[in-house]
Design a protein around this motif. Structure first.
Motif, PDB file in Angstrom:
ATOM      1  N   GLY A 272       6.747   5.768  -2.043  1.00  0.00           N
ATOM      2  CA  GLY A 272       5.759   6.792  -2.346  1.00  0.00           C
ATOM      3  C   GLY A 272       5.347   6.816  -3.800  1.00  0.00           C
ATOM      4  O   GLY A 272       5.289   5.791  -4.476  1.00  0.00           O
ATOM      5  N   ASP A 273       5.063   8.021  -4.311  1.00  0.00           N
ATOM      6  CA  ASP A 273       4.613   8.170  -5.698  1.00  0.00           C
ATOM      7  C   ASP A 273       5.671   7.749  -6.711  1.00  0.00           C
ATOM      8  O   ASP A 273       5.347   7.485  -7.872  1.00  0.00           O
ATOM      9  CB  ASP A 273       4.205   9.624  -5.961  1.00  0.00           C
ATOM     10  CG  ASP A 273       2.918  10.017  -5.236  1.00  0.00           C
ATOM     11  OD1 ASP A 273       2.022   9.161  -5.136  1.00  0.00           O
ATOM     12  OD2 ASP A 273       2.817  11.165  -4.768  1.00  0.00           O
ATOM     13  N   SER A 274       6.941   7.673  -6.288  1.00  0.00           N
ATOM     14  CA  SER A 274       8.017   7.275  -7.201  1.00  0.00           C
ATOM     15  C   SER A 274       7.898   5.820  -7.642  1.00  0.00           C
ATOM     16  O   SER A 274       8.515   5.422  -8.637  1.00  0.00           O
ATOM     17  CB  SER A 274       9.382   7.484  -6.524  1.00  0.00           C
ATOM     18  OG  SER A 274       9.605   8.846  -6.241  1.00  0.00           O
ATOM     19  N   VAL A 275       7.116   5.031  -6.909  1.00  0.00           N
ATOM     20  CA  VAL A 275       6.936   3.627  -7.278  1.00  0.00           C
ATOM     21  C   VAL A 275       6.177   3.509  -8.599  1.00  0.00           C
ATOM     22  O   VAL A 275       6.412   2.580  -9.381  1.00  0.00           O
ATOM     23  CB  VAL A 275       6.203   2.862  -6.149  1.00  0.00           C
ATOM     24  CG1 VAL A 275       5.803   1.466  -6.606  1.00  0.00           C
ATOM     25  CG2 VAL A 275       7.103   2.774  -4.923  1.00  0.00           C
ATOM     26  N   TRP A 276       5.282   4.471  -8.874  1.00  0.00           N
ATOM     27  CA  TRP A 276       4.565   4.442 -10.146  1.00  0.00           C
ATOM     28  C   TRP A 276       5.561   4.522 -11.306  1.00  0.00           C
ATOM     29  O   TRP A 276       6.469   5.342 -11.308  1.00  0.00           O
ATOM     30  CB  TRP A 276       3.589   5.620 -10.254  1.00  0.00           C
ATOM     31  CG  TRP A 276       2.698   5.518 -11.449  1.00  0.00           C
ATOM     32  CD1 TRP A 276       1.506   4.871 -11.536  1.00  0.00           C
ATOM     33  CD2 TRP A 276       2.942   6.064 -12.755  1.00  0.00           C
ATOM     34  NE1 TRP A 276       0.988   4.972 -12.810  1.00  0.00           N
ATOM     35  CE2 TRP A 276       1.852   5.706 -13.583  1.00  0.00           C
ATOM     36  CE3 TRP A 276       3.985   6.812 -13.312  1.00  0.00           C
ATOM     37  CZ2 TRP A 276       1.760   6.070 -14.913  1.00  0.00           C
ATOM     38  CZ3 TRP A 276       3.902   7.179 -14.653  1.00  0.00           C
ATOM     39  CH2 TRP A 276       2.795   6.817 -15.437  1.00  0.00           C
ATOM     40  N   SER A 277       5.393   3.644 -12.262  1.00  0.00           N
ATOM     41  CA  SER A 277       6.215   3.513 -13.483  1.00  0.00           C
ATOM     42  C   SER A 277       7.573   2.871 -13.231  1.00  0.00           C
ATOM     43  O   SER A 277       8.415   2.818 -14.132  1.00  0.00           O
ATOM     44  CB  SER A 277       6.420   4.873 -14.177  1.00  0.00           C
ATOM     45  OG  SER A 277       7.438   5.645 -13.565  1.00  0.00           O
ATOM     46  N   SER A 278       7.788   2.346 -12.014  1.00  0.00           N
ATOM     47  CA  SER A 278       9.048   1.634 -11.746  1.00  0.00           C
ATOM     48  C   SER A 278       8.884   0.155 -12.063  1.00  0.00           C
ATOM     49  O   SER A 278       7.769  -0.368 -12.099  1.00  0.00           O
ATOM     50  CB  SER A 278       9.469   1.804 -10.287  1.00  0.00           C
ATOM     51  OG  SER A 278       8.571   1.123  -9.411  1.00  0.00           O
ATOM     52  N   LYS A 279      10.014  -0.525 -12.272  1.00  0.00           N
ATOM     53  CA  LYS A 279      10.035  -1.975 -12.469  1.00  0.00           C
ATOM     54  C   LYS A 279      10.473  -2.639 -11.178  1.00  0.00           C
ATOM     55  O   LYS A 279      11.293  -2.089 -10.433  1.00  0.00           O
ATOM     56  CB  LYS A 279      11.040  -2.348 -13.556  1.00  0.00           C
ATOM     57  CG  LYS A 279      10.532  -2.439 -14.967  1.00  0.00           C
ATOM     58  CD  LYS A 279      11.670  -2.928 -15.851  1.00  0.00           C
ATOM     59  CE  LYS A 279      11.230  -3.064 -17.300  1.00  0.00           C
ATOM     60  NZ  LYS A 279      12.352  -3.562 -18.137  1.00  0.00           N
ATOM     61  N   GLY A 280       9.969  -3.842 -10.934  1.00  0.00           N
ATOM     62  CA  GLY A 280      10.415  -4.569  -9.760  1.00  0.00           C
ATOM     63  C   GLY A 280       9.625  -5.845  -9.594  1.00  0.00           C
ATOM     64  O   GLY A 280       8.565  -6.017 -10.189  1.00  0.00           O
ATOM     65  N   ASN A 281      10.143  -6.759  -8.767  1.00  0.00           N
ATOM     66  CA  ASN A 281       9.441  -8.034  -8.610  1.00  0.00           C
ATOM     67  C   ASN A 281       8.392  -7.995  -7.503  1.00  0.00           C
ATOM     68  O   ASN A 281       7.597  -8.922  -7.378  1.00  0.00           O
ATOM     69  CB  ASN A 281      10.423  -9.183  -8.383  1.00  0.00           C
ATOM     70  CG  ASN A 281      11.260  -8.998  -7.130  1.00  0.00           C
ATOM     71  OD1 ASN A 281      11.289  -7.936  -6.534  1.00  0.00           O
ATOM     72  ND2 ASN A 281      11.959 -10.051  -6.736  1.00  0.00           N
ATOM     73  N   TRP A 282       8.383  -6.915  -6.696  1.00  0.00           N
ATOM     74  CA  TRP A 282       7.302  -6.738  -5.729  1.00  0.00           C
ATOM     75  C   TRP A 282       7.156  -5.280  -5.342  1.00  0.00           C
ATOM     76  O   TRP A 282       8.086  -4.485  -5.479  1.00  0.00           O
ATOM     77  CB  TRP A 282       7.498  -7.594  -4.477  1.00  0.00           C
ATOM     78  CG  TRP A 282       8.760  -7.348  -3.676  1.00  0.00           C
ATOM     79  CD1 TRP A 282       9.901  -8.102  -3.696  1.00  0.00           C
ATOM     80  CD2 TRP A 282       9.006  -6.287  -2.726  1.00  0.00           C
ATOM     81  NE1 TRP A 282      10.845  -7.579  -2.839  1.00  0.00           N
ATOM     82  CE2 TRP A 282      10.325  -6.462  -2.224  1.00  0.00           C
ATOM     83  CE3 TRP A 282       8.263  -5.212  -2.259  1.00  0.00           C
ATOM     84  CZ2 TRP A 282      10.892  -5.604  -1.282  1.00  0.00           C
ATOM     85  CZ3 TRP A 282       8.818  -4.350  -1.320  1.00  0.00           C
ATOM     86  CH2 TRP A 282      10.115  -4.552  -0.832  1.00  0.00           C
ATOM     87  N   VAL A 283       5.964  -4.957  -4.867  1.00  0.00           N
ATOM     88  CA  VAL A 283       5.687  -3.665  -4.243  1.00  0.00           C
ATOM     89  C   VAL A 283       4.781  -3.932  -3.054  1.00  0.00           C
ATOM     90  O   VAL A 283       3.908  -4.805  -3.101  1.00  0.00           O
ATOM     91  CB  VAL A 283       5.006  -2.679  -5.221  1.00  0.00           C
ATOM     92  CG1 VAL A 283       4.387  -1.497  -4.473  1.00  0.00           C
ATOM     93  CG2 VAL A 283       6.007  -2.170  -6.248  1.00  0.00           C
ATOM     94  N   MET A 284       5.004  -3.186  -1.968  1.00  0.00           N
ATOM     95  CA  MET A 284       4.093  -3.304  -0.832  1.00  0.00           C
ATOM     96  C   MET A 284       3.557  -1.922  -0.467  1.00  0.00           C
ATOM     97  O   MET A 284       4.206  -0.895  -0.671  1.00  0.00           O
ATOM     98  CB  MET A 284       4.756  -3.959   0.379  1.00  0.00           C
ATOM     99  CG  MET A 284       5.908  -3.212   0.993  1.00  0.00           C
ATOM    100  SD  MET A 284       6.559  -4.097   2.444  1.00  0.00           S
ATOM    101  CE  MET A 284       7.986  -3.076   2.845  1.00  0.00           C
ATOM    102  N   LEU A 285       2.328  -1.922   0.061  1.00  0.00           N
ATOM    103  CA  LEU A 285       1.641  -0.725   0.508  1.00  0.00           C
ATOM    104  C   LEU A 285       1.370  -0.878   1.996  1.00  0.00           C
ATOM    105  O   LEU A 285       0.765  -1.865   2.420  1.00  0.00           O
ATOM    106  CB  LEU A 285       0.327  -0.553  -0.254  1.00  0.00           C
ATOM    107  CG  LEU A 285      -0.629   0.537   0.221  1.00  0.00           C
ATOM    108  CD1 LEU A 285      -0.001   1.921   0.043  1.00  0.00           C
ATOM    109  CD2 LEU A 285      -1.946   0.453  -0.543  1.00  0.00           C
ATOM    110  N   THR A 286       1.809   0.082   2.793  1.00  0.00           N
ATOM    111  CA  THR A 286       1.560   0.033   4.230  1.00  0.00           C
ATOM    112  C   THR A 286       0.645   1.185   4.636  1.00  0.00           C
ATOM    113  O   THR A 286       0.595   2.228   3.977  1.00  0.00           O
ATOM    114  CB  THR A 286       2.864   0.125   5.041  1.00  0.00           C
ATOM    115  OG1 THR A 286       3.459   1.413   4.832  1.00  0.00           O
ATOM    116  CG2 THR A 286       3.847  -0.959   4.631  1.00  0.00           C
TER     117      THR A 286
END
Length: 345
Positions: free
Chosen positions: A241-255
């Protein structure tokens, strides 16, 4: 009888030739429209567009293998019920908010003439290579990053590698930026760098009305969403959800769901990129971006990166986008995709 047999053979051969021509990737350049269409089995998957109004080359629209458009249509097209905020969010693109003090990210036709000297433009130069082979295709283009007085800051060389694997449409973008005859500084800022603006249905549900003001004072009002808005972000670190904003990581997916289908959009960072693993500038209203150069705002001041290129020096950015229709992709699938992408130099 012989004539009928001969005619049947000709018709059979013509049918086979047409079938072969319609199988796999094809690329059609339409210079009059400033577009290069990328087709699969004669159906549009995306187009490399270099419209004057976009202020940068973009991939637009972006479709699933079965023809569902996942990108927002505005400002190029008007779709009923679609938001009309942030006119600079167009398709899939790569640029940055502060390059030698110029804002490339927020540039659009909405900028007042008196303020345009504060913005930079990416101008397409030429297509230098295009290849197709079955389920794969590639397109290479050059561009220049310029000031309002046409002074060149950066030379860009970008290759898009496209592939289809069942219900996956995969786009690998490899972009090399080379400083011209002056030092180029990418100031540590929030807005950048590799991004997609998604269709309304793939935004995160929100009952709040919001307003956004950029550093030039431009205000964007964002209305609440309806029941048809179904998006959800998932990060490689387990956040959602909104917690992904400003996080670090090698991937993000949106469903999310659109046109009766489950859709997944995944963006993968590459281990060779500056700032890996990237910070994610993933907003609920449909902006989905990887920003490897903006650290300060995302880390609450704990990190800062003002990246620079000396004259003639280069840097390369590599990103993968997965556009999937069907059952939502899982974290395990994204992990495997990230490993495979990381092997590409």
């Amino acid at each position: 009888m012989n004539k009928l047999f001969f005619l049947a053979v000709i018709l059979f051969l013509n049918a086979n030739i047409k079938a072969q021509q319609s199988t796999g990737f094809s690329i059609e350049e339409k210079k009059d429209k400033k577009e290069v269409e990328i087709l699969f089995n004669n159906k549009l998957l995306t187009a490399y567009c270099y419209y004057d109004s976009s202020r940068k080359p973009v991939l637009f629209p972006v479709n699933t293998v079965d023809g569902i458009t996942v990108t927002r249509s505005y400002p190029f097209k008007t779709v009923s019920g679609e938001r009309t905020d942030h006119p600079h969010h167009t398709g899939i693109w790569l640029n940055y908010e502060s390059v030698n003090g110029l804002d490339f990210w927020n540039n659009s036709t909405a900028i007042e003439i008196a303020k345009r000297n504060q913005y930079g433009t990416i101008v397409h130069q030429k297509i230098i290579n295009k290849k197709t082979k079955g389920n794969t295709a590639s397109l290479t283009a050059t561009a220049i990053w310029i000031r309002s007085d046409n002074k060149i800051l950066l030379h860009e060389l970008t290759t898009f590698n496209f592939s289809v694997n069942k219900n996956d449409f995969i786009i690998d973008r490899i972009t090399t930026l080379t400083a011209a005859d002056t030092t180029v500084i990418f100031k540590d800022v929030k807005d950048g760098m590799f991004a997609i603006r998604v269709a309304r249905e793939l935004e995160l549900p929100s009952k709040e009305k919001s307003s956004f003001i950029d550093d030039k004072g431009n205000i964007t009002n964002v209305p609440p969403s309806g029941a048809d808005v179904t998006g959800m972000y998932y990060g490689s670190t387990g956040l959602k959800g909104d917690s992904v904003w400003s996080s670090k990581g090698n991937w993000v997916m949106l469903t999310g769901k659109k046109d009766g289908k489950e859709i997944t959009i995944g963006i993968i960072d590459h281990p060779m990129n500056v700032g890996y693993p990237t910070y994610w500038h993933a907003r609920g209203y449909g902006l989905f971006a990887a920003n490897p150069l903006g650290r300060k705002v995302f880390s609450n001041g704990k990190e800062e990166l003002n990246f620079s290129l000396q004259p003639g020096k280069s840097v390369t950015f590599r990103y993968r986008v997965i556009i999937h229709s069907g059952n939502f992709l899982t974290s395990d699938v994204m992990d495997k995709q990230a490993v495979n992408f990381g092997k590409i130099k």
